[in-house]
Design a protein around this motif. Structure first.
Motif, mmCIF file in Angstrom:
data_model
loop_
_atom_site.group_PDB
_atom_site.id
_atom_site.type_symbol
_atom_site.label_atom_id
_atom_site.label_comp_id
_atom_site.label_asym_id
_atom_site.label_seq_id
_atom_site.Cartn_x
_atom_site.Cartn_y
_atom_site.Cartn_z
ATOM 1 N N ARG A 183 1.743 7.082 -6.415
ATOM 2 C CA ARG A 183 0.692 8.071 -6.717
ATOM 3 C C ARG A 183 1.168 9.489 -6.377
ATOM 4 O O ARG A 183 0.991 10.429 -7.167
ATOM 5 N N ILE A 184 1.791 9.623 -5.212
ATOM 6 C CA ILE A 184 2.285 10.946 -4.801
ATOM 7 C C ILE A 184 3.354 11.431 -5.766
ATOM 8 O O ILE A 184 3.414 12.618 -6.116
ATOM 9 N N ASP A 185 4.228 10.505 -6.216
ATOM 10 C CA ASP A 185 5.279 10.893 -7.157
ATOM 11 C C ASP A 185 4.675 11.411 -8.461
ATOM 12 O O ASP A 185 5.133 12.416 -9.009
ATOM 13 N N LYS A 186 3.613 10.724 -8.927
ATOM 14 C CA LYS A 186 2.952 11.197 -10.155
ATOM 15 C C LYS A 186 2.340 12.578 -9.941
ATOM 16 O O LYS A 186 2.438 13.461 -10.803
ATOM 17 N N LYS B 192 0.829 -1.203 0.000
ATOM 18 C CA LYS B 192 0.000 0.000 0.000
ATOM 19 C C LYS B 192 0.867 1.259 0.000
ATOM 20 O O LYS B 192 0.579 2.230 -0.705
ATOM 21 N N LEU B 193 1.920 1.225 0.829
ATOM 22 C CA LEU B 193 2.823 2.382 0.895
ATOM 23 C C LEU B 193 3.499 2.620 -0.449
ATOM 24 O O LEU B 193 3.646 3.769 -0.887
#
Length: 697
Positions: free
Chosen positions: A110-113, A103-104
């Motif tokens: 997702r955060i990087d995108k 999950k992490l």
């Protein structure tokens, strides 16, 4: 004989059996030694195996080895049975970690995108902003250039118009203004150089055109008509000469040029009176002079006298503008350290500028330290210089002694109330000014305030009035307002001291880096608290030269600010979880602050007065350290409650943080179920108290 033989045979049998048992024990011991060697050595077993197979007991050794293997298998099986449940729990936790790691990882992707997308948009906007800034800079540069060039072009257009209208004298004035006032500002432009090159030709054209017009005029009219025309034109020119330029008040040079122009006009007319064969007579010259001024040396001068008085006011304004720069340089260059006199010559040099009297300082050995910095003697001398400059201008105005003194006092009060006060007020608000510098400035204002009497005496001595001690008896005579001004400045400086002290405290408090989930406290106060206490001790030692009221106010402000800041750290909404050990560490830090407050860092406080600022935080920490919830709930709302200053809302925030910390499994004390139940029960009762309090309010 038979009996003896039997006895011997029995003895031999026993010996044989004993020998056999001894040899068997020796083999077992040997095999046990081999087993120990095999168990102890991990790699090199060759010598051990060679010794075993060299003998005839390798079969027995194999039996011994099988028995030892079975024992170890039993030990392993017993150990595995003992740790089986823990192994299963570990496997389950590991599986949970793998799930959470997945999950992490997905969340990180997702955060990087999102960051890449935001960064791309930000980069595009940044490029647009850079382009816009370049355009803005170019536009501003163009506006500045046009602003410089526009007066030049306007004046040149005016010159062309005057020449077309054959107004040659105004054209010469305009040409001179263009050459000396406007063209130097745009010297870097090509058209300005072309204009400058054309000025001699334009001036020659005006000269030739004027001469031509005069010749034509003289040929066209008789002599008496020319006299009338000449006098009328000179009257108009006199009015132009008496009109002051708009920029005359900007500098002393402007006044000098203006007065030279006025005087030069009448010098020329006086010369024509003596050499012009009747072109100018005394009656005409008196008329022009009366129009301009008045009467002196045979002419009236009342209007000129009024003009000089008006110029005096403007002159004082120019002086004050000059003294603004003088004061600013003095304030910027001062180090704001007490003046040090290493020798008698150094000491006398300061006393000659600023007559400071202190018997204790005079008797002290060298090096001597004055209580003020260089700002005090410099400002005192600069105010005296300003007074002398004002008085110099009024020397030839035929003013009475009272008028001179009144004029000097008014000008000096304007310098003190507007110029000096404004410069010093702006200086103490500079962000780069340190706390110790502000303290020294406050000390300086005391001595400048006392110097007001010295300035009164100086004014009285320059103007020739009676001793300054009798000035108060003068009707309508204003007093110098130095005392009031420096009191006001000192008040502003004191406020800046309090602000600077709080800012410095914030800098140190920002170094606090609590591990709110620590397992054990450090056993001593945090390093930032040690630095904080050391800074406060040094600072309050420097407050000894200030009024006790200022030092006390600063000390109270510091204690109050520290207590509030520590409480804010504890209740900060960004801290979501907390351990009891973290509370214990904060408690150690608060104890250090309380010890400082109890040490009377500034004299004059009642016992325990400074500790009251930490009482809210102290009662809150004591409640959680002792877990004395029964007393808190029983005495809540009573005036003599032990925890009177603990608000339920604050306690709720800390309990929730402790509960979150317990969920993370980081507690060593709250692992037991009864501790968890206690937190839940306390939280429920605190919320009930908080709701009751809201209903009552």
């Amino acid at each position: 004989m038979t009996d003896i033989s039997n006895d011997r045979r029995g003895t031999i049998d026993i010996n044989i059996k004993t020998t056999e048992l001894t040899e068997e024990d020796s083999v077992d011991q040997k095999h046990e030694l081999f087993l120990h060697e095999i168990e102890a050595i991990e790699e090199y077993w060759g010598p051990t195996f060679r010794t075993i197979y060299d003998g005839d007991e390798h079969g027995k050794f194999m039996d011994k080895l099988d028995a030892r293997i079975k024992n170890h298998d039993k030990d392993i099986e017993r150990m595995c049975n003992h740790h089986y449940q823990g192994f299963i729990d570990s496997i389950r936790e590991l599986l949970q970690v793998r799930s959470q790691a997945n999950k992490l990882r997905a969340e990180v992707v997702r955060i990087d995108k999102d960051i890449q997308s935001s960064a791309g948009k930000l980069l595009a906007k940044s490029e647009d902003l850079v382009k816009a800034r370049k355009v803005q800079v170019n536009i501003a540069s163009a506006i500045d250039s046009l602003s410089l060039c526009l007066p030049v072009l306007t004046t040149y257009s005016k010159l062309q118009t005057q020449m077309q209208q054959k107004r040659y004298y105004p054209a010469l004035k305009t040409l001179e203004q263009l050459e000396h006032a406007y063209l130097p500002r745009v010297a870097c432009y090509r058209f300005a150089q072309q204009m400058r090159d054309n000025i001699p030709r334009v001036r020659e054209d005006i000269k030739m055109a004027s001469m031509s017009d005069i010749k034509d005029f003289l040929e066209a009219i008789r002599r008496d008509h020319f006299e009338s025309y000449y006098r009328q034109q000179r009257k108009e020119q006199a009015r132009l000469a008496l009109q002051s330029p708009t920029n005359m008040h900007e500098s002393l040079e402007g006044y000098r040029d203006y007065l030279h122009g006025v005087v030069g006009f009448f010098v020329i007319e006086d010369h024509i009176l003596n050499t012009g064969n009747g072109l100018v007579n005394r009656a005409y010259l008196d008329e022009v002079w009366d129009m301009a001024c008045g009467k002196n040396y045979g002419y009236t001068v009342s209007a000129l006298h009024d003009l000089l008085l008006e110029i005096k006011d403007h002159y004082n304004e120019v002086l004050m503008q000059k003294w603004v720069q003088v004061f600013r340089e003095t304030f910027d260059e001062d180090t704001y350290h007490p003046i040090r006199a290493d020798t008698l010559e150094d000491y006398q040099r300061i006393i000659e500028v600023f007559p400071y009297e202190d018997a204790q300082l005079e008797q002290s050995p060298f090096p001597k330290y004055f209580p003020f910095s260089l700002m005090v003697p410099k400002v005192y001398r600069q105010v005296k210089d300003y007074i002398a400059a004002c008085l110099d201008f009024s020397e030839d105005l035929n003013l009475s002694q009272t008028e001179k003194e009144d004029m000097v006092r008014k000008s000096t009060n304007l310098l003190l109330t507007r110029t000096l006060s404004g410069c010093l007020a702006s200086h103490i608000k500079k962000p780069g000014l340190g706390l110790l510098q502000l303290i020294q400035i406050t000390n300086n204002t005391f001595h400048l305030e006392h110097a007001n009497v010295l300035l009164e005496n100086y004014v009285a001595r320059l103007t020739g009035s009676e001793d300054s001690r009798t000035l108060g008896s003068k009707g309508g005579m204003g007093q110098l307002q130095g005392k009031v001004i420096f009191k006001d400045i000192r008040g502003e400086a004191e406020e800046q001291i309090y602000t600077a002290l709080r800012l410095k405290l914030d800098e140190i408090l920002d170094l606090a880096a609590y591990d709110w989930m620590m397992a054990e406290p450090c056993g001593q106060s945090s390093s930032y608290i040690t630095d904080l206490i050391s800074f406060l001790k040094t600072t309050f030692d420097a407050f000894t030269n200030l009024q006790l009221r200022v030092a006390q106010t600063a000390c109270m402000s510091a204690c109050q600010h520290i207590a509030r800041s520590l409480l804010d750290m504890l209740l900060n909404e960004n801290v979501k979880q907390m351990s009891l050990a973290a509370l214990e560490q904060l408690n150690l830090d608060v104890i250090q602050c309380e010890q400082f407050a109890a040490s009377e860092p500034v004299e004059g406080f009642e016992e325990g007065a400074l500790l009251m600022y930490f009482s809210d935080l102290r009662q809150l920490l004591d409640l959680f350290m002792s877990e004395d919830w029964s007393t808190y709930f029983h005495d809540y709302g009573k005036e003599k409650s032990k925890y009177l200053r603990v608000h339920p809302h604050q306690a709720i925030i800390i309990v929730e943080k402790l509960r979150e910390g317990e969920k993370k499994g980081m507690f060593s004390i709250l692992k037991r179920n009864d501790k968890k139940k206690l937190l839940e029960t306390v939280l429920k009762q605190l919320k009930q108290l908080s709701q009751q309090q809201q209903n009552v309010s």
